[in-house]
Design a protein around this motif. Structure first.
Motif, PDB file in Angstrom:
ATOM      1  N   THR A  49       0.830  -1.208   0.000  1.00 49.88           N
ATOM      2  CA  THR A  49       0.000   0.000   0.000  1.00 49.88           C
ATOM      3  C   THR A  49       0.859   1.251   0.000  1.00 49.88           C
ATOM      4  O   THR A  49       0.614   2.201  -0.763  1.00 49.88           O
ATOM      5  N   ILE A  50       1.893   1.275   0.830  1.00 48.91           N
ATOM      6  CA  ILE A  50       2.767   2.450   0.891  1.00 48.91           C
ATOM      7  C   ILE A  50       3.545   2.609  -0.411  1.00 48.91           C
ATOM      8  O   ILE A  50       3.731   3.729  -0.911  1.00 48.91           O
ATOM      9  N   GLU A  51       3.981   1.497  -0.999  1.00 49.72           N
ATOM     10  CA  GLU A  51       4.678   1.588  -2.283  1.00 49.72           C
ATOM     11  C   GLU A  51       3.767   2.195  -3.351  1.00 49.72           C
ATOM     12  O   GLU A  51       4.206   2.994  -4.177  1.00 49.72           O
ATOM     13  N   SER A  52       2.492   1.821  -3.328  1.00 46.99           N
ATOM     14  CA  SER A  52       1.540   2.391  -4.279  1.00 46.99           C
ATOM     15  C   SER A  52       1.332   3.879  -4.017  1.00 46.99           C
ATOM     16  O   SER A  52       1.243   4.679  -4.959  1.00 46.99           O
ATOM     17  N   MET A  53       1.248   4.264  -2.740  1.00 44.48           N
ATOM     18  CA  MET A  53       1.113   5.683  -2.409  1.00 44.48           C
ATOM     19  C   MET A  53       2.311   6.487  -2.895  1.00 44.48           C
ATOM     20  O   MET A  53       2.181   7.670  -3.231  1.00 44.48           O
ATOM     21  N   ASN A  54       3.475   5.847  -2.923  1.00 43.64           N
ATOM     22  CA  ASN A  54       4.707   6.546  -3.283  1.00 43.64           C
ATOM     23  C   ASN A  54       5.022   6.508  -4.772  1.00 43.64           C
ATOM     24  O   ASN A  54       6.071   7.018  -5.191  1.00 43.64           O
ATOM     25  N   VAL A  55       4.151   5.924  -5.582  1.00 36.77           N
ATOM     26  CA  VAL A  55       4.321   6.052  -7.023  1.00 36.77           C
ATOM     27  C   VAL A  55       4.198   7.532  -7.358  1.00 36.77           C
ATOM     28  O   VAL A  55       3.225   8.184  -6.961  1.00 36.77           O
ATOM     29  N   PRO A  56       5.155   8.126  -8.062  1.00 37.34           N
ATOM     30  CA  PRO A  56       5.105   9.573  -8.318  1.00 37.34           C
ATOM     31  C   PRO A  56       3.834   9.999  -9.034  1.00 37.34           C
ATOM     32  O   PRO A  56       3.293   9.260  -9.864  1.00 37.34           O
ATOM     33  N   ALA A  57       3.371  11.194  -8.702  1.00 39.04           N
ATOM     34  CA  ALA A  57       2.176  11.731  -9.360  1.00 39.04           C
ATOM     35  C   ALA A  57       2.391  11.832 -10.864  1.00 39.04           C
ATOM     36  O   ALA A  57       1.458  11.636 -11.650  1.00 39.04           O
ATOM     37  N   SER A  58       3.616  12.123 -11.284  1.00 34.21           N
ATOM     38  CA  SER A  58       3.897  12.234 -12.722  1.00 34.21           C
ATOM     39  C   SER A  58       3.689  10.895 -13.425  1.00 34.21           C
ATOM     40  O   SER A  58       3.205  10.852 -14.560  1.00 34.21           O
ATOM     41  N   TYR A  59       4.038   9.794 -12.739  1.00 34.75           N
ATOM     42  CA  TYR A  59       3.821   8.478 -13.355  1.00 34.75           C
ATOM     43  C   TYR A  59       2.330   8.171 -13.431  1.00 34.75           C
ATOM     44  O   TYR A  59       1.858   7.615 -14.434  1.00 34.75           O
ATOM     45  N   ARG A  60       1.574   8.513 -12.387  1.00 37.86           N
ATOM     46  CA  ARG A  60       0.124   8.314 -12.429  1.00 37.86           C
ATOM     47  C   ARG A  60      -0.476   9.113 -13.588  1.00 37.86           C
ATOM     48  O   ARG A  60      -1.376   8.640 -14.287  1.00 37.86           O
ATOM     49  N   LEU A  61       0.003  10.327 -13.776  1.00 39.85           N
ATOM     50  CA  LEU A  61      -0.449  11.131 -14.905  1.00 39.85           C
ATOM     51  C   LEU A  61      -0.142  10.425 -16.215  1.00 39.85           C
ATOM     52  O   LEU A  61      -0.986  10.360 -17.117  1.00 39.85           O
ATOM     53  N   GLY A  62       1.061   9.861 -16.323  1.00 42.93           N
ATOM     54  CA  GLY A  62       1.431   9.122 -17.529  1.00 42.93           C
ATOM     55  C   GLY A  62       0.556   7.905 -17.750  1.00 42.93           C
ATOM     56  O   GLY A  62       0.231   7.564 -18.892  1.00 42.93           O
ATOM     57  N   GLU A  63       0.145   7.241 -16.662  1.00 46.34           N
ATOM     58  CA  GLU A  63      -0.741   6.085 -16.797  1.00 46.34           C
ATOM     59  C   GLU A  63      -2.099   6.497 -17.378  1.00 46.34           C
ATOM     60  O   GLU A  63      -2.681   5.768 -18.185  1.00 46.34           O
ATOM     61  N   ILE A  64      -2.596   7.645 -16.946  1.00 48.84           N
ATOM     62  CA  ILE A  64      -3.874   8.115 -17.498  1.00 48.84           C
ATOM     63  C   ILE A  64      -3.731   8.346 -18.991  1.00 48.84           C
ATOM     64  O   ILE A  64      -4.567   7.906 -19.790  1.00 48.84           O
ATOM     65  N   ALA A  65      -2.671   9.036 -19.389  1.00 49.15           N
ATOM     66  CA  ALA A  65      -2.443   9.296 -20.816  1.00 49.15           C
ATOM     67  C   ALA A  65      -2.246   7.996 -21.594  1.00 49.15           C
ATOM     68  O   ALA A  65      -2.731   7.846 -22.718  1.00 49.15           O
ATOM     69  N   ALA A  66      -1.542   7.038 -20.992  1.00 45.26           N
ATOM     70  CA  ALA A  66      -1.294   5.759 -21.668  1.00 45.26           C
ATOM     71  C   ALA A  66      -2.592   5.021 -21.938  1.00 45.26           C
ATOM     72  O   ALA A  66      -2.773   4.414 -23.000  1.00 45.26           O
ATOM     73  N   ASN A  67      -3.514   5.080 -20.997  1.00 41.89           N
ATOM     74  CA  ASN A  67      -4.771   4.355 -21.187  1.00 41.89           C
ATOM     75  C   ASN A  67      -5.728   5.091 -22.109  1.00 41.89           C
ATOM     76  O   ASN A  67      -6.561   4.460 -22.765  1.00 41.89           O
ATOM     77  N   MET A  68      -5.604   6.404 -22.219  1.00 42.64           N
ATOM     78  CA  MET A  68      -6.341   7.123 -23.256  1.00 42.64           C
ATOM     79  C   MET A  68      -5.823   6.700 -24.631  1.00 42.64           C
ATOM     80  O   MET A  68      -6.599   6.540 -25.583  1.00 42.64           O
ATOM     81  N   GLU A  69      -4.520   6.501 -24.718  1.00 44.22           N
ATOM     82  CA  GLU A  69      -3.954   6.000 -25.978  1.00 44.22           C
ATOM     83  C   GLU A  69      -4.483   4.604 -26.284  1.00 44.22           C
ATOM     84  O   GLU A  69      -4.822   4.295 -27.430  1.00 44.22           O
TER      85      GLU A  69
END
Length: 580
Positions: A319-339
């Protein structure tokens, strides 16, 4: 907190883009809403602002015969040439008075709006486009060269944007996605011609992108996360020993968890075992300081649910590792799934089955409405067991099926266990093309349960029942050899065949065995892989079971968070395109 000047400027730029961009929404998944268009065709010109049309056409053809434009790839340049060929090298963006203002504005708006799609705008000739448009707007006596240049840049920008909206900017084969769905079966050239012929070009361009609510939801979240990233993201949560609700913990860690959750809008509720997604919610916690109270645990459970983690309310390593995924990577995941959405066909059909492997979920749609929803079990996190992404058509339902064990599984998991195991599991051997094979007889132990759903494909993947229904209680359900086990097989059979419940149950409970029934009409089945998706209006970061984001996210990051140079170019094009 006072922002450093550079960061404050970046937030202003990002916020401006958020307000400017948008995505047309539709009411249903996989359908598109378009009006009956009035047919448009370019004017048959004799002159443009005093410049003979023949001179402009000759220069257009000369440019098409020369090297491609910068930031336009060979494929897009080919579409551009073929589009002009259809119209005999006639200018497509000019009138006798100069630029066709309304259509030029529609195209530039569409390019700017692609920022809301998380697309890499530096893939388009934004600078050259702004210069060409600006040059024509600043003179009443343009040259044939200036007019031809603007027309070709506009056309190349249209074909480039159109193809990217229809099929995506990234070829999934180049980023290890195991994606075998043809994003657009129809010819791209035909789609470009058809949409160019709309009188209302802005609406035609809008229909090129996915128009369902889930895609629009991701677009909104993309904008939200851009602001989060521009503000600096979130602070890391320190490591801690596994904490269960009610246990004592490090106050600094618990404070960090609260702050981290608040950035995503998850706030502990005021009642027992509650949490809110409202940023304005206030915690009324009366637990002793340093206690991992049940309100905070409920908020952590909500975080776990929405981040592909087994929900146990415990504050542990995963859970803590997931919380510590950078916000920039989460942003990239959103863009990746729109692609990934852009890799799908624009129309999925009026009646189809949609499986998201990463969400462990199957949905059946009929006339744009959700008819069925159920949990699924998918392939394990191993290369030879991972469930691929593909599409085919469901043709047959088989009741009380045999399970024909593949040679690989038989060699690794059946034959080594001996005859006693085979008898216990109701298995038998048989000969096929001279080779010894194994199959499991129909019955309560059969690995396929009492019904399977066949849509012939190159991967030998199908949907089926299972005798191990207790596995559906798990949050992370990757247990199969690749095929997809469904939670509600009887209901799915009823929907697929149009049969009443008692008839389906009769076939499942009673011989004959291995009975095949053709479906009345083939039903498209889409096996997909979306690691970030919308669920009841909420954003979920699912489980990247097969680590496919690692290759795709870096490729889309320039679109997820455009650089200041790109933002400046966007603003320049906006000013020029909007000027009179």
């Amino acid at each position: 907190m006072t922002l450093r000047p550079a960061r404050a400027v970046l937030i202003t730029l990002v916020t401006g883009l958020v307000l400017f961009t948008g995505c047309k929404q539709a009411d249903t998944k996989g359908t598109r809403k378009t009006e009956n268009p009035q047919t448009w065709a370019p004017e048959k010109l004799t002159a443009v602002q005093g410049v003979p049309a023949t001179e402009i056409e000759a220069l257009i053809q000369k440019k098409l015969d020369g090297p491609k434009l910068d930031r336009i790839d060979e494929d897009q340049w080919g579409h551009t040439k073929r589009l002009y060929k259809i119209y005999g090298s006639n200018p497509l963006w000019l009138t006798s008075n100069g630029l066709h203002q309304k259509r030029t504005k529609a195209l530039t708006d569409a390019i700017l709006n692609a920022n809301g799609d998380g697309m890499r705008l530096d893939d388009y000739p934004i600078g050259a486009l702004a210069q060409a448009i600006g040059t024509l707007k600043q003179t009443n006596t343009p040259t044939a060269e200036q007019l031809a240049t603007a027309d070709v840049i506009l056309t190349a920008s249209y074909t480039s944007l159109g193809e990217d909206l229809l099929t995506g900017q990234v070829d999934p084969r180049t980023v290890a996605q195991a994606w075998h769905v043809n994003p657009e079966k129809e010819n791209i050239d035909s789609a470009l011609v058809r949409n160019l012929r709309y009188e209302q070009l802005d609406k035609a361009l809008a229909t090129m992108r996915p128009t369902d609510d889930d895609y629009a939801g991701l677009s909104k979240q993309l904008q939200n996360y851009r602001v989060i990233v521009a503000k600096g993201g979130w602070q890391p949560v320190p490591a801690t020993e596994n904490l269960k609700p009610g246990e004592r913990g490090n106050p600094a860690v618990l404070a960090a968890v609260r702050n981290r959750l608040a950035v995503e809008g998850i706030v502990p509720g005021s009642g027992p075992n509650t949490a809110s997604m409202s940023p304005s919610a206030q915690s009324a916690d009366s637990s002793p300081a340093g206690t991992y109270d049940r309100n905070l645990a409920a908020a952590v459970a909500l975080f776990q649910e929405r981040h592909g983690i087994n929900v146990d309310s415990a504050l542990g390593k995963e859970t803590i590792e997931s919380m510590n995924v950078p916000a920039s990577y989460r942003l990239g995941e959103i863009a990746a799934n729109m692609e990934r959405y852009r890799w799908l066909p624009r129309s999925l059909g009026s009646r189809y089955i949609f499986v998201n492997v990463s969400a462990f979920k199957l949905e059946a749609y009929d006339s744009g409405q959700t008819a069925l929803t159920m949990k699924v079990i998918v392939g394990q996190e191993y290369q030879d067991k991972a469930t691929p992404v593909f599409a085919d058509s469901l043709e047959t339902v088989v009741f009380r099926p045999y399970w024909n064990v593949t040679p690989d599984i038989a060699a690794k998991e059946v034959f080594p266990k001996g005859q006693a195991y085979m008898e216990r599991e109701n298995m038998e051997t048989y000969r096929e093309n001279g080779k010894l094979r194994v199959r499991q007889r129909p019955g309560p132990k059969n690995a396929l349960g009492f019904v399977k759903f066949l849509f012939p494909n190159d991967f030998n993947i199908y949907l089926h029942d299972t005798p191990n229904h207790e596995l559906f209680k798990e949050d992370i359900r990757a247990f199969s050899h690749g095929c997809i086990r469904v939670e509600k097989p009887a209901e799915l059979a009823q929907w697929v065949l149009g049969w009443p419940a008692d008839k389906v149950q009769q076939e499942m409970d009673n011989p004959p065995d291995n009975k095949s029934v053709k479906v009345p009409q083939k039903i498209p089945v889409y096996i997909t892989y979306f690691t970030t998706y919308m669920n009841n209006g909420q954003l979920y970061f699912g489980n990247d079971l097969y680590n496919r984001d690692d290759k795709l996210v870096p490729i889309v990051m320039n679109g997820a968070m455009p650089s200041k140079e790109v933002v400046d170019a966007i603003q320049a094009l906006r000013r020029i395109a909007s000027s009179t």
